[in-house]
Design a protein around this motif. Structure first.
Motif, short mmCIF file in Angstrom:
data_model
loop_
_atom_site.label_atom_id
_atom_site.label_comp_id
_atom_site.label_asym_id
_atom_site.label_seq_id
_atom_site.Cartn_x
_atom_site.Cartn_y
_atom_site.Cartn_z
N GLY A 88 -5.38 -2.75 -13.09
CA GLY A 88 -6.61 -2.80 -13.86
C GLY A 88 -7.00 -4.20 -14.23
N HIS A 89 -6.03 -5.11 -14.35
CA HIS A 89 -6.33 -6.48 -14.77
C HIS A 89 -6.81 -7.33 -13.62
CE1 HIS A 89 -4.91 -6.38 -18.89
NE2 HIS A 89 -3.90 -5.65 -18.48
N SER A 90 -6.05 -7.38 -12.55
CA SER A 90 -6.20 -8.41 -11.54
C SER A 90 -7.52 -8.40 -10.83
CB SER A 90 -5.07 -8.30 -10.50
OG SER A 90 -5.09 -7.02 -9.90
N HIS A 91 -8.16 -7.25 -10.73
CA HIS A 91 -9.42 -7.19 -10.02
C HIS A 91 -10.48 -8.05 -10.68
CE1 HIS A 91 -9.00 -4.17 -6.91
NE2 HIS A 91 -8.27 -3.46 -7.72
N THR A 92 -10.59 -7.92 -11.99
CA THR A 92 -11.69 -8.54 -12.69
C THR A 92 -11.59 -10.04 -12.76
OG1 THR A 92 -10.58 -8.26 -14.80
CG2 THR A 92 -12.04 -6.50 -14.12
N TRP A 118 -21.41 -5.84 -3.75
CA TRP A 118 -20.29 -5.19 -3.09
C TRP A 118 -18.96 -5.51 -3.79
CZ3 TRP A 118 -18.73 -1.26 -0.76
CH2 TRP A 118 -17.51 -1.23 -0.06
N LYS A 119 -18.80 -6.76 -4.20
CA LYS A 119 -17.55 -7.16 -4.86
C LYS A 119 -17.37 -6.43 -6.20
CE LYS A 119 -17.35 -11.69 -2.68
NZ LYS A 119 -17.64 -13.13 -2.83
N THR A 120 -18.47 -6.27 -6.95
CA THR A 120 -18.34 -5.56 -8.23
C THR A 120 -18.05 -4.08 -8.00
OG1 THR A 120 -20.77 -5.32 -8.29
CG2 THR A 120 -19.82 -7.14 -9.53
N ILE A 121 -18.64 -3.52 -6.96
CA ILE A 121 -18.36 -2.12 -6.62
C ILE A 121 -16.89 -1.96 -6.25
CG2 ILE A 121 -18.78 -0.30 -4.91
CD1 ILE A 121 -21.71 -1.17 -4.89
N VAL A 158 -7.98 -2.47 -3.63
CA VAL A 158 -6.98 -3.56 -3.63
C VAL A 158 -7.73 -4.89 -3.66
CG1 VAL A 158 -5.16 -4.67 -2.30
CG2 VAL A 158 -5.31 -2.18 -2.36
N PRO A 159 -7.34 -5.83 -4.52
CA PRO A 159 -8.02 -7.14 -4.60
C PRO A 159 -8.01 -7.85 -3.26
CG PRO A 159 -6.52 -6.85 -6.44
CD PRO A 159 -6.24 -5.73 -5.50
N ARG A 160 -9.09 -8.59 -2.99
CA ARG A 160 -9.18 -9.34 -1.75
C ARG A 160 -8.07 -10.39 -1.68
NH1 ARG A 160 -15.50 -10.27 -0.13
NH2 ARG A 160 -16.21 -8.16 -0.59
N ILE A 190 3.54 -6.75 -0.16
CA ILE A 190 4.07 -6.48 -1.51
C ILE A 190 5.14 -5.41 -1.45
CG2 ILE A 190 3.47 -5.56 -3.80
CD1 ILE A 190 0.73 -6.85 -3.48
N GLU A 191 4.88 -4.36 -0.66
CA GLU A 191 5.85 -3.28 -0.51
C GLU A 191 7.17 -3.78 0.08
OE1 GLU A 191 6.11 1.22 1.43
OE2 GLU A 191 4.43 -0.11 1.91
N LYS A 192 7.04 -4.66 1.10
CA LYS A 192 8.25 -5.24 1.71
C LYS A 192 9.04 -6.05 0.69
CE LYS A 192 6.59 -5.68 6.49
NZ LYS A 192 6.21 -6.66 7.55
N ALA A 193 8.32 -6.86 -0.10
CA ALA A 193 8.98 -7.71 -1.10
C ALA A 193 9.70 -6.86 -2.15
CB ALA A 193 7.95 -8.62 -1.76
#
Length: 242
Positions: free
Chosen positions: A4-8, A217-220, A227-229, A236-239
């Motif tokens: 919820g945080h990282s997108h904005t 588009w980015k706000t949508i 998932v953030p660009r 991430i899953e591998k890590a």
């Protein structure tokens, strides 16, 4: 996960301001941004009224350009002030999404007005119309000076914040828009070629519309919790598995 945080955090401005990373919001020079936002907002209203009175589509188009950048500067201020407000029991994720809502409103408004300008430009094809070049040139010159003031206010702070640097680059783009209107006004005044106004308006629209649609588009994407660009979920899953 901090989904919820990282997108904005990556959507600070409607244009290139989204490249201002999280840390840039904390120490954003508020005074420089406030000056630029105020000047840009005032010139938007001046160009809007001047465009309606003079009949210049180019001036109206540049007004929309100014609106887009003024809103972007305000979003940057929101990111610096409201966005850093501490999370609470009522808002456990904080308030960074305020800038996303502002950006969404900005993108929709600018896109609708740009479509209106294009329709008006098409309707003018093959028809005779008058333009008050005196008012057109005066307002465009005021816009040029105002943009120069905004650029000056931001130039000293652009190396301290990616957010401000993005704002500075777009104020410089506003300068070019004002120059385009002035050139069109001079051509009409000395040659009577009124179609120069329509050409200038379409050139400005061609510059603004992709930026507005990109922001939309980015706000949508943010509101859809995509998932953030730049984030590779498989990596991430591998890590995490490692």
């Amino acid at each position: 996960m901090s989904h919820g945080h990282s997108h904005t955090h990556t959507h600070g401005h409607g244009h290139s301001h989204e490249d201002g990373h999280d840390h840039s919001y904390v120490n954003t020079p508020l005074k420089a941004l406030a000056i630029a936002a105020t000047v840009t907002g005032v010139i938007f209203f001046a160009e809007l009224i001047g465009g309606l009175v003079s009949g210049s589509l180019a001036l109206l188009s540049d007004a929309m350009h100014m609106l887009s950048d003024a809103a972007g500067l305000i979003i940057a201020l929101l990111a610096a002030v409201v966005g850093n407000k501490a999370a609470s029991s009522k808002a456990t994720y904080g308030y960074r999404r305020v800038e996303v809502l502002a950006a969404l409103f900005n993108a929709i408004a600018v896109t609708l007005v740009v479509v209106f300008i294009v329709v008006q430009a098409v309707r003018r094809l093959g028809s005779d119309y008058e333009i008050d070049t005196g008012m057109m040139l005066v307002v465009a010159l005021i816009g040029l000076v105002a943009n120069a003031i905004s650029a000056w206010a931001l130039s000293s702070q652009q190396n301290n914040s990616l957010n401000v640097k993005g704002a500075f680059l777009h104020v410089m783009a506003d300068l070019l828009g004002s120059v385009a209107v002035i050139i069109a006004g001079l051509i009409i005044r000395f040659t009577g070629f009124t179609f120069a106004d329509t050409i200038a308006s379409l050139l400005i629209v061609a510059f603004v519309l992709p930026r507005a649609l990109g922001l939309l588009w980015k706000t949508i994407e943010v509101l859809l919790e995509r998932v953030p660009r730049g984030v590779d979920l498989h990596e991430i899953e591998k890590a995490l598995n490692a």
